[in-house]
Scaffold this motif. Structure first.
Motif, short mmCIF file in Angstrom:
data_model
loop_
_atom_site.label_atom_id
_atom_site.label_comp_id
_atom_site.label_asym_id
_atom_site.label_seq_id
_atom_site.Cartn_x
_atom_site.Cartn_y
_atom_site.Cartn_z
N LEU A 1 0.84 -1.22 -0.02
CA LEU A 1 0.12 0.05 0.04
C LEU A 1 0.94 1.19 -0.10
N ASP A 2 1.84 1.24 0.70
CA ASP A 2 2.77 2.31 0.77
C ASP A 2 3.51 2.59 -0.60
N ARG A 3 3.88 1.44 -1.02
CA ARG A 3 4.74 1.63 -2.16
C ARG A 3 3.63 2.20 -3.26
N CYS A 4 2.49 1.70 -3.20
CA CYS A 4 1.38 2.24 -4.50
C CYS A 4 1.20 3.60 -4.45
N LEU A 5 1.17 4.08 -3.09
CA LEU A 5 1.07 5.76 -2.99
C LEU A 5 2.41 6.43 -3.66
N GLU A 6 3.34 5.82 -2.98
CA GLU A 6 4.91 6.52 -3.50
C GLU A 6 5.02 6.31 -4.99
N HIS A 7 4.82 5.24 -5.44
CA HIS A 7 5.20 5.25 -6.96
C HIS A 7 4.16 5.90 -7.55
N SER A 8 2.76 6.08 -7.18
CA SER A 8 1.83 6.94 -7.93
C SER A 8 2.14 8.41 -8.11
N ALA A 9 2.74 8.73 -6.69
CA ALA A 9 3.17 10.35 -6.44
C ALA A 9 4.27 10.43 -7.71
N ARG A 10 5.35 9.58 -7.43
CA ARG A 10 6.72 9.71 -8.13
C ARG A 10 6.23 10.00 -9.80
N GLU A 11 5.03 9.14 -10.14
CA GLU A 11 4.56 9.01 -11.54
C GLU A 11 3.70 10.20 -11.87
N GLY A 12 3.48 11.12 -10.83
CA GLY A 12 2.76 12.30 -11.32
C GLY A 12 1.14 12.19 -11.29
N LEU A 13 0.76 10.89 -10.48
CA LEU A 13 -0.63 10.85 -10.46
C LEU A 13 -1.19 11.81 -9.20
N PRO A 14 -2.62 12.38 -9.30
CA PRO A 14 -3.04 13.13 -8.33
C PRO A 14 -3.28 12.52 -7.03
N ALA A 15 -3.04 13.04 -5.93
CA ALA A 15 -3.24 12.40 -4.70
C ALA A 15 -4.90 12.13 -4.30
N ILE A 16 -5.44 11.61 -4.85
CA ILE A 16 -7.10 11.64 -4.62
C ILE A 16 -7.53 9.94 -4.36
N SER A 17 -6.58 9.22 -4.22
CA SER A 17 -6.98 7.90 -3.78
C SER A 17 -7.94 8.17 -2.53
N VAL A 18 -8.60 6.82 -2.47
CA VAL A 18 -9.48 6.84 -1.30
C VAL A 18 -8.21 6.90 0.19
N ALA B 1 -1.04 1.58 -12.19
CA ALA B 1 -1.51 0.73 -11.36
C ALA B 1 -1.31 -0.83 -11.74
N ARG B 2 -1.08 -1.15 -12.83
CA ARG B 2 -0.78 -2.66 -13.01
C ARG B 2 0.74 -2.88 -12.16
N GLU B 3 1.57 -1.95 -12.47
CA GLU B 3 2.86 -2.04 -11.62
C GLU B 3 2.63 -2.23 -10.25
N ASN B 4 1.64 -1.28 -9.55
CA ASN B 4 1.41 -1.46 -8.14
C ASN B 4 0.72 -2.75 -7.84
N LEU B 5 -0.21 -3.28 -8.62
CA LEU B 5 -0.87 -4.23 -8.55
C LEU B 5 0.09 -5.46 -8.49
N GLU B 6 0.82 -5.60 -9.63
CA GLU B 6 1.94 -6.62 -9.65
C GLU B 6 3.02 -6.71 -8.37
N GLY C 1 -12.63 3.99 -12.30
CA GLY C 1 -11.81 5.06 -11.76
C GLY C 1 -10.59 4.21 -11.23
N THR C 2 -9.39 3.88 -11.78
CA THR C 2 -8.71 3.21 -11.02
C THR C 2 -7.40 3.85 -10.45
N LEU C 3 -7.10 4.84 -11.11
CA LEU C 3 -5.91 5.74 -10.66
C LEU C 3 -4.59 4.86 -10.73
N GLY C 4 -4.25 4.79 -9.57
CA GLY C 4 -2.90 4.08 -9.37
C GLY C 4 -3.23 2.65 -8.62
N GLY C 5 -4.35 2.41 -8.59
CA GLY C 5 -4.86 1.21 -7.99
C GLY C 5 -5.03 1.02 -6.37
N TYR C 6 -4.85 2.01 -5.85
CA TYR C 6 -4.81 2.00 -4.39
C TYR C 6 -6.04 1.29 -3.63
#
Ligand code: SAH
Ligand code: DHB
Ligand code: MG
Length: 240
Positions: free
Chosen positions: A35-52, A111-116, A76-81
């Motif tokens: 879960l931590d990695r999902c948020l970190e990787h999503s932020a690094r990749e420029g995704l907005p911080a609007i996950s649940v 998202a696929r990277e985070n889910l992997e 609405g997947t965003l980074g898959g959080y």
């Protein structure tokens, strides 16, 4: 009632809500490496911080597992959080699946990277494209013997009513449909709002007045994501 601006106290309440979320996460259950990695990787990749939030994600997973959901649809997947919580709620077995619809190829790739990384890659199908179009393919391939048990609507708010109308016929009686972000700092009460997201939520709520396929409740939330809320609908009759 007109609500031109958010009450200034809301900032302070959000800060307090974050502290309470921290307490809840240190007691009821917290994060982990995936879960931590999902948020970190999503932020690094420029995704907005609007996950649940973490606790909202836990709530979604808890609800999905409480009804024994085997087939879950997310819009609405965003980074898959949120997807991680939903996929973890699935029972073991080859037929258990999350299908998650995402407009942006970049979001879908992250998202696929985070889910992997979360070892959930084989349980989730991320479908790229405008959700309305993806619904067309879903409905065509829809097996009435394998309806969705749980739906999380969390994409563009302008189209909530359409997603709801497209999703309900693909569910079974007893399925749960959650709609995210129905409060938006209280902005939802402003009938004159020029924010198309607010108007999208308001159209959805209006539609629920005459909705006979489901029974629904609205739950307001305050926490690290500010002041917002979910609609929780239980499907009575998917075909109306
Ligand atoms: N459910 C995620 C957050 C989703 S944010 C979580 O809680 O972790 C909303 C997502 O919906 C964004 O990634 C956005 O790109 C996507 N989206 C916006 N419009 C869309 C559309 N028309 N079809 C599919 N996805 C869309
Ligand atoms: C927005 C979208 C979301 O799904 C969310 O949870 C918060 C904010 C937005 O579009 O601003
Ligand atoms: Mg949301």
């Amino acid at each position: 009632m007109s609500l031109p601006t958010m009450p200034p106290e809301l900032d302070a309440w959000q800060a307090f809500g974050t502290r309470v979320d921290d307490l809840l996460s240190s007691t009821l259950g917290g994060s982990d490496a995936a879960l931590d990695r999902c948020l970190e990787h999503s932020a690094r990749e420029g995704l907005p911080a609007i996950s649940v939030s973490l606790q909202q994600g836990r709530f979604l997973g808890l609800l999905a597992s409480a009804i024994g959901a085997k087939r879950i649809l997310e819009i609405g997947t965003l980074g898959g959080y949120s997807t991680i919580f939903l996929a973890r709620a699935l029972p073991s077995g080859p037929l258990a699946r999350v299908v998650s619809l995402e407009l942006h190829p970049h979001h879908a790739r992250v998202a696929r990277e985070n889910l992997e990384f979360a070892k959930l890659g084989d349980r989730v199908e991320v479908v790229v494209g405008p959700a309305i179009d993806s619904f067309g393919a879903l409905a065509t391939g829809h097996d009435p013997a394998a309806p969705f048990d749980f739906v999380f609507i969390d994409a563009d708010k302008e189209n909530i009513t359409r997603y709801f109308d497209l999703a309900v016929p693909l569910t079974r009686p007893g399925a749960i449909v959650i709609v995210d972000n129905i409060v938006r700092d209280g902005g939802v009460v402003d009938a004159d709002s020029t924010d198309p997201r607010v108007q999208g939520v308001r159209r959805f709520l209006e539609q629920m007045k005459s909705e006979t396929r489901v029974q629904a409740a609205g739950v307001q939330t305050l926490g690290s994501k500010g002041y917002d809320g979910f609609a929780i609908a239980r499907v009575l009759n998917p075909k109306g």
